[in-house]
Motif scaffolding. Structure first.
Motif, mmCIF file in Angstrom:
data_model
loop_
_atom_site.group_PDB
_atom_site.id
_atom_site.type_symbol
_atom_site.label_atom_id
_atom_site.label_comp_id
_atom_site.label_asym_id
_atom_site.label_seq_id
_atom_site.Cartn_x
_atom_site.Cartn_y
_atom_site.Cartn_z
ATOM 1 N N VAL A 161 45.936 11.698 -9.479
ATOM 2 C CA VAL A 161 46.728 11.101 -8.068
ATOM 3 C C VAL A 161 45.767 9.880 -7.901
ATOM 4 C CG1 VAL A 161 46.399 11.462 -5.638
ATOM 5 C CG2 VAL A 161 47.369 13.044 -7.236
ATOM 6 N N THR A 162 44.249 9.932 -8.089
ATOM 7 C CA THR A 162 43.818 8.584 -7.875
ATOM 8 C C THR A 162 43.787 7.890 -8.789
ATOM 9 O OG1 THR A 162 41.838 9.746 -8.758
ATOM 10 C CG2 THR A 162 42.029 9.649 -6.271
ATOM 11 N N THR A 163 43.960 7.993 -10.012
ATOM 12 C CA THR A 163 44.344 6.958 -11.104
ATOM 13 C C THR A 163 45.726 6.623 -10.882
ATOM 14 O OG1 THR A 163 43.005 8.298 -12.654
ATOM 15 C CG2 THR A 163 44.198 6.665 -13.372
ATOM 16 N N GLY A 164 46.681 7.391 -10.730
ATOM 17 C CA GLY A 164 48.080 6.888 -10.592
ATOM 18 C C GLY A 164 48.201 5.888 -9.340
ATOM 19 N N ILE A 165 47.906 6.370 -8.275
ATOM 20 C CA ILE A 165 48.219 5.531 -7.135
ATOM 21 C C ILE A 165 47.356 4.106 -7.029
ATOM 22 C CG2 ILE A 165 46.294 6.264 -5.657
ATOM 23 C CD1 ILE A 165 50.075 6.071 -4.674
ATOM 24 N N LEU B 139 47.966 -6.075 8.429
ATOM 25 C CA LEU B 139 49.506 -6.155 8.780
ATOM 26 C C LEU B 139 50.001 -6.724 7.270
ATOM 27 C CD1 LEU B 139 49.751 -7.495 12.257
ATOM 28 C CD2 LEU B 139 49.905 -5.087 11.535
ATOM 29 N N LEU B 140 49.458 -7.089 6.417
ATOM 30 C CA LEU B 140 49.844 -7.692 5.263
ATOM 31 C C LEU B 140 50.348 -6.531 4.266
ATOM 32 C CD1 LEU B 140 47.616 -10.665 4.573
ATOM 33 C CD2 LEU B 140 49.830 -10.701 5.783
ATOM 34 N N LEU B 141 51.413 -7.095 3.496
ATOM 35 C CA LEU B 141 51.845 -5.922 2.451
ATOM 36 C C LEU B 141 51.050 -5.562 1.494
ATOM 37 C CD1 LEU B 141 54.468 -4.539 1.612
ATOM 38 C CD2 LEU B 141 55.201 -6.784 0.542
ATOM 39 N N ALA B 142 50.452 -6.392 0.507
ATOM 40 C CA ALA B 142 49.492 -5.945 -0.295
ATOM 41 C C ALA B 142 48.369 -5.325 -0.055
ATOM 42 C CB ALA B 142 49.074 -7.187 -1.402
ATOM 43 N N PRO B 143 47.725 -5.779 1.082
ATOM 44 C CA PRO B 143 46.334 -5.189 1.674
ATOM 45 C C PRO B 143 46.698 -3.738 2.038
ATOM 46 C CG PRO B 143 46.268 -7.390 2.151
ATOM 47 C CD PRO B 143 47.581 -7.114 1.670
ATOM 48 N N SER B 144 47.752 -3.484 2.640
ATOM 49 C CA SER B 144 48.309 -2.245 3.469
ATOM 50 C C SER B 144 48.561 -1.282 2.125
ATOM 51 C CB SER B 144 49.612 -2.461 4.134
ATOM 52 O OG SER B 144 49.393 -3.215 5.203
ATOM 53 N N SER B 145 49.362 -1.743 1.391
ATOM 54 C CA SER B 145 49.174 -0.928 0.046
ATOM 55 C C SER B 145 48.058 -0.435 -0.543
ATOM 56 C CB SER B 145 50.073 -1.678 -1.115
ATOM 57 O OG SER B 145 51.371 -2.267 -0.480
ATOM 58 N N GLY B 146 46.983 -1.318 -0.836
ATOM 59 C CA GLY B 146 45.873 -1.163 -1.115
ATOM 60 C C GLY B 146 44.918 -0.166 -0.374
ATOM 61 N N ALA B 147 45.164 -0.219 1.312
ATOM 62 C CA ALA B 147 44.708 0.532 2.041
ATOM 63 C C ALA B 147 45.138 2.048 1.897
ATOM 64 C CB ALA B 147 44.649 0.331 3.512
ATOM 65 N N LEU B 148 46.630 2.266 1.582
ATOM 66 C CA LEU B 148 47.180 3.464 1.349
ATOM 67 C C LEU B 148 46.620 4.107 0.180
ATOM 68 C CD1 LEU B 148 49.192 5.763 2.274
ATOM 69 C CD2 LEU B 148 51.103 4.251 1.225
ATOM 70 N N ALA B 149 46.547 3.435 -0.985
ATOM 71 C CA ALA B 149 46.015 3.901 -2.071
ATOM 72 C C ALA B 149 44.465 4.347 -2.018
ATOM 73 C CB ALA B 149 46.002 3.020 -3.354
ATOM 74 N N GLY B 150 43.727 3.392 -0.970
ATOM 75 C CA GLY B 150 42.269 3.937 -1.104
ATOM 76 C C GLY B 150 42.214 5.177 -0.091
ATOM 77 N N ALA B 151 43.132 5.167 0.848
ATOM 78 C CA ALA B 151 43.229 6.725 1.845
ATOM 79 C C ALA B 151 43.364 7.768 0.992
ATOM 80 C CB ALA B 151 44.068 6.393 2.902
ATOM 81 N N LEU B 152 44.443 7.495 -0.300
ATOM 82 C CA LEU B 152 44.506 8.721 -1.216
ATOM 83 C C LEU B 152 43.404 8.982 -1.944
ATOM 84 C CD1 LEU B 152 48.240 8.272 -1.735
ATOM 85 C CD2 LEU B 152 47.233 10.165 -0.453
ATOM 86 N N ALA C 101 41.802 6.642 -4.203
ATOM 87 C CA ALA C 101 41.635 5.628 -5.207
ATOM 88 C C ALA C 101 40.438 4.841 -5.138
ATOM 89 C CB ALA C 101 43.118 4.761 -5.428
ATOM 90 N N ARG C 102 39.765 4.433 -6.219
ATOM 91 C CA ARG C 102 38.576 3.746 -5.873
ATOM 92 C C ARG C 102 38.985 2.255 -5.756
ATOM 93 N NH1 ARG C 102 34.529 5.273 -10.336
ATOM 94 N NH2 ARG C 102 36.789 5.621 -11.304
ATOM 95 N N SER C 103 38.114 1.550 -4.943
ATOM 96 C CA SER C 103 38.405 0.128 -4.840
ATOM 97 C C SER C 103 37.624 -0.764 -6.077
ATOM 98 C CB SER C 103 37.844 -0.456 -3.537
ATOM 99 O OG SER C 103 36.248 -0.461 -3.371
ATOM 100 N N GLN C 104 38.088 -1.692 -6.068
ATOM 101 C CA GLN C 104 37.640 -2.771 -7.389
ATOM 102 C C GLN C 104 35.897 -2.616 -7.220
ATOM 103 O OE1 GLN C 104 39.489 -6.481 -7.612
ATOM 104 N NE2 GLN C 104 38.747 -7.002 -9.354
ATOM 105 N N PHE C 105 35.422 -2.973 -5.993
ATOM 106 C CA PHE C 105 34.086 -2.906 -5.836
ATOM 107 C C PHE C 105 33.312 -1.594 -6.334
ATOM 108 C CE2 PHE C 105 36.145 -5.453 -2.545
ATOM 109 C CZ PHE C 105 36.097 -6.600 -2.852
ATOM 110 N N ASP C 106 34.133 -0.725 -6.317
ATOM 111 C CA ASP C 106 33.538 0.670 -6.633
ATOM 112 C C ASP C 106 34.011 1.020 -8.072
ATOM 113 O OD1 ASP C 106 32.326 2.965 -6.025
ATOM 114 O OD2 ASP C 106 34.056 3.860 -4.964
ATOM 115 N N GLY C 107 34.344 0.118 -8.775
ATOM 116 C CA GLY C 107 34.583 0.087 -10.342
ATOM 117 C C GLY C 107 36.118 0.716 -10.411
ATOM 118 N N GLY D 34 43.220 -4.582 -5.833
ATOM 119 C CA GLY D 34 44.143 -4.353 -5.060
ATOM 120 C C GLY D 34 43.783 -3.223 -4.138
ATOM 121 N N VAL D 35 43.080 -2.231 -4.692
ATOM 122 C CA VAL D 35 42.778 -1.096 -3.900
ATOM 123 C C VAL D 35 41.696 -1.318 -3.012
ATOM 124 C CG1 VAL D 35 42.014 1.420 -4.001
ATOM 125 C CG2 VAL D 35 43.412 0.450 -5.851
ATOM 126 N N LEU D 36 42.127 -0.958 -1.718
ATOM 127 C CA LEU D 36 40.950 -1.425 -0.467
ATOM 128 C C LEU D 36 40.449 0.125 -0.241
ATOM 129 C CD1 LEU D 36 42.883 -4.015 1.601
ATOM 130 C CD2 LEU D 36 40.905 -4.338 -0.301
#
Ligand SMILES: Nc1ncnc2c1ncn2[C@@H]1O[C@H](COP(=O)(O)OP(=O)(O)OP(=O)(O)O)[C@@H](O)[C@H]1O
Ligand SMILES: [Mg+2]
Lengths: 280, 336
Positions: free
Chosen positions: A67-71, A220-233, A235-241, A245-247
């Motif tokens: 899940v985390t890798t995929g999303i 309210l932006l498309l790409a950051p919202s997508s990143g936040a949704l992935a983060g909420a599931l 997925a690790r953000s770029q700063f976290d290795g 795109g993931v936030l």
């Protein structure tokens, strides 16, 4: 309306470009989501000093972290590819002049365009399912090769991941769809769509880290919202290795609402425009 | 609008057996204007009525507004002002579109799909069975190449597929914009036959074309549009009559005596000597009477034949550069 959906699906599934994009994306997801980390793991595996990093990389390509890798792959890479898909399915109608054909058969124009939109949603669902199925297959093989238990995440979590991937893809596809209609051109729509999501939105998103008033805009932006949704599931953000795109985000509700808003507003505008404008 | 007397209702070579509802029009345009963004007025206060069951030729020079008018009939383009009614319905509604087949400008299809798949796709939108696609392909003689991709078709094959798509719904009204474009002579003849069979079935056809000979052969009514306005409407004979009655070519001996004799006739407007023969500007219906007069005056008549104006001459006269576009564009053609 059903006739329009059936017809649009007939046109889309016989379009080689649709399958080229879908299969290219699946291959990219496998290469960058699994292949590259696994190769790095194999290189590091012999070095005792890198044992921790190697183990963490291996965990990432096992079914347990599907899940985390995929999303994590969807916000930036998947989104960009799907903008192209959305632009392709409707933009080529302008290139080939086929709106003349399909707008004069029987359904109203808004129905024809809405049929295209629904067929596009089916395509993005297929793409999301296909991505996770391919990732599941490859990670299971790796688990067997590495002698690990091939245990997949719970069906509920998998379903949530597929749904999130579907939503991210549909929102991006809808943007490509609207741009293609607005510009009456596939190429312009792809160019503008990619500059928008990859460059503009990411610039705003990056600036928001230092200029906190921009956070509201970023949400309210498309790409950051997508990143936040992935983060909420998870997925690790770029700063976290993790993946670009993931936030980091603890809450899926806001990004889901924003993405749904994108789907409804962009499809709605596209349908309204084609119904209103002259063809010819 | 040219005052066109209502002489005959049909082109000379075709029978007039089709049932024409007297007060029923398949197409009615009332004061329709279309101004494109950018300021071009493509259609200017156009009034046009196409009777039910007619094969109606829609003529006009390049840029006259024929295609724009046809686009308005299927709702692809909306008029800036005026009223359009097609088969009693506003254009672009499902009820109207279900009864109209159109080939407008060039045939547009999905290049990667085969001919039959393109038609099946259209059939799905139209809500007609897939079998209609095979039937339409057979009708235009494309069955042999039905499974080749559209992009591999020759110009004439593309055109045939366009006609097949227009026939798909077995429509009551066909709108065909230059359908013979790119067709070989056999294809042109097949098109002529197709138009006749459509008329026999009681269907209405609106046909634009630059091949005036074709139009003359198949159309029972013709409308001429120039700079967005209807400049003439009527049967082919009506249109030819725009140029006056025509003339008579007479071979006579002695010439001088014949000229003197004919100039004395009140219905003869002019007599010229061309290559030893007389060109007499007068209605061809006077032929018998003029012959008798000459013979009575002791002149030998060696040849006597009417010279009809061609539709082309009439067309050029109606749409020529110094032709004023007349304001009053009400239909003055035949009364049906
Ligand atoms: N989409 C458009 N935008 C702007 N102007 C247009 C558009 N389509 C047509 N026109 C203009 O409208 C006028 C009428 O064009 P139209 O295509 O209706 O002519 P036509 O009678 O079909 O000519 P042809 O015999 O060359 O096919 C032309 O001046 C043309 O330039
Ligand atoms: Mg035209």
């Amino acid at each position: 309306m059903i006739a329009s959906v059936r017809a649009a699906w007939f046109a889309d599934r016989k379009r080689p470009a649709v399958w080229t994009v879908t299969l290219t994306w699946t291959a990219l997801a496998l290469v960058f989501g699994i292949g590259v980390p696994y190769l790095v793991h194999l290189t590091l595996a012999g070095d005792p000093e890198q044992a921790d990093a190697a183990a963490s990389l291996l965990d990432g390509v096992l079914p347990g972290q599907l899940v985390t890798t995929g999303i994590g792959l969807f916000p930036l890479f998947g989104g960009a590819i799907v903008v192209i898909l959305g632009a392709l399915v409707v933009g080529n109608e302008y290139r080939w002049g086929t709106l003349n054909l399909i707008f004069t058969q029987r359904p109203r124009r808004w129905q024809v365009t809405a049929g295209h939109a629904v067929a596009l949603c089916v395509l993005t669902l297929l793409l999301a399912v296909l991505t996770f199925a391919a990732l599941a297959a490859v990670t299971t093989v790796i688990a067997l090769v590495e002698g690990r238990a091939p245990s997949l995440p719970s069906p509920g979590r998998l379903a949530a991941a597929v749904a999130a991937a579907w939503l991210i893809c549909t929102a991006h596809a809808a943007l490509g769809f609207l741009l293609a209609i607005a510009f009456r051109s596939t190429a312009t729509a792809i160019a503008v769509g990619l500059v928008w999501t990859l460059v503009l939105e990411n610039a705003v998103s990056g600036l928001a880290l230092v200029l906190s008033p921009l956070t509201a805009v970023r949400n309210l932006l498309l790409a950051p919202s997508s990143g936040a949704l992935a983060g909420a599931l998870g997925a690790r953000s770029q700063f976290d290795g993790g993946t670009p795109g993931v936030l980091e985000s603890g809450n899926a509700a806001l990004p889901v609402a924003v993405l749904l808003g994108y789907v409804l507003v962009t499809f709605g505008l596209g349908i309204w425009l084609t119904a209103r404008r002259d063809v010819g | 609008m040219h005052e066109i007397p209502s002489t005959s209702q049909c082109a000379p070579s075709i029978d007039c057996g089709s049932p024409l509802g007297n007060d029923r029009f398949a197409i009615e345009l009332h004061e329709v204007t279309k101004r494109y963004p950018g300021g071009i007025t493509a259609v200017d206060d156009l009034d046009l009525r196409v009777p039910q069951g007619a094969v109606f030729g829609f003529l006009g020079p390049n840029g006259a507004g024929k295609t724009t008018t046809m686009r308005m009939l299927v709702g692809l383009v909306r008029p800036t002002s005026g009223r359009v009614s097609v088969l009693g319905q506003p254009p672009g509604t499902p009820r109207q579109l279900a009864r109209v087949g159109a080939l407008i400008e060039s045939p547009t299809f999905y290049p990667h799909l085969s001919g039959v798949d393109n038609l099946r796709l259209a059939a799905r939108y139209a809500g007609v069975p897939d079998a209609a696609a095979d039937r339409a392909l057979a009708e235009v003689g494309l069955t042999g190449r039905a499974r080749s991709a559209f992009r591999t078709y020759s110009l004439g094959m593309k055109q045939r597929l366009g006609v097949a798509a227009a026939l798909l719904k077995e429509p009551d009204l066909l709108i065909l914009d230059e359908p013979t474009n790119g067709l070989d002579p056999a294809g042109v003849a097949e098109m002529r036959e197709l138009l006749r069979s459509l008329r026999r079935d009681g269907r209405t056809v609106l046909l634009s074309s630059h091949v005036l000979g074709e139009v003359e052969q198949v159309c029972d009514r013709i409308g001429v549009i120039n700079r967005g306005r209807l400049v003439a409407e009527g049967s082919p004979d009506d249109l030819r009559a725009v140029l006056g009655d025509g003339s008579l070519l007479i071979g006579a001996d002695p010439v001088d005596q014949a000229v003197a004799c004919l100039r004395g006739h009140p219905a003869v407007r002019a007599v010229e000597v061309v290559d030893g023969r007389l060109r007499v500007t007068a209605s061809p219906t006077l032929a018998a009477e003029l012959n008798r007069r000459l013979v009575e005056a002791g002149v030998d008549v060696t040849e006597l034949r009417p010279v009809r104006h061609s539709l082309e001459e009439a067309f050029l006269e109606l749409t020529g550069p110094d032709q004023p576009v007349l304001a009053d564009a009400t239909t003055t053609g035949g009364t049906r």
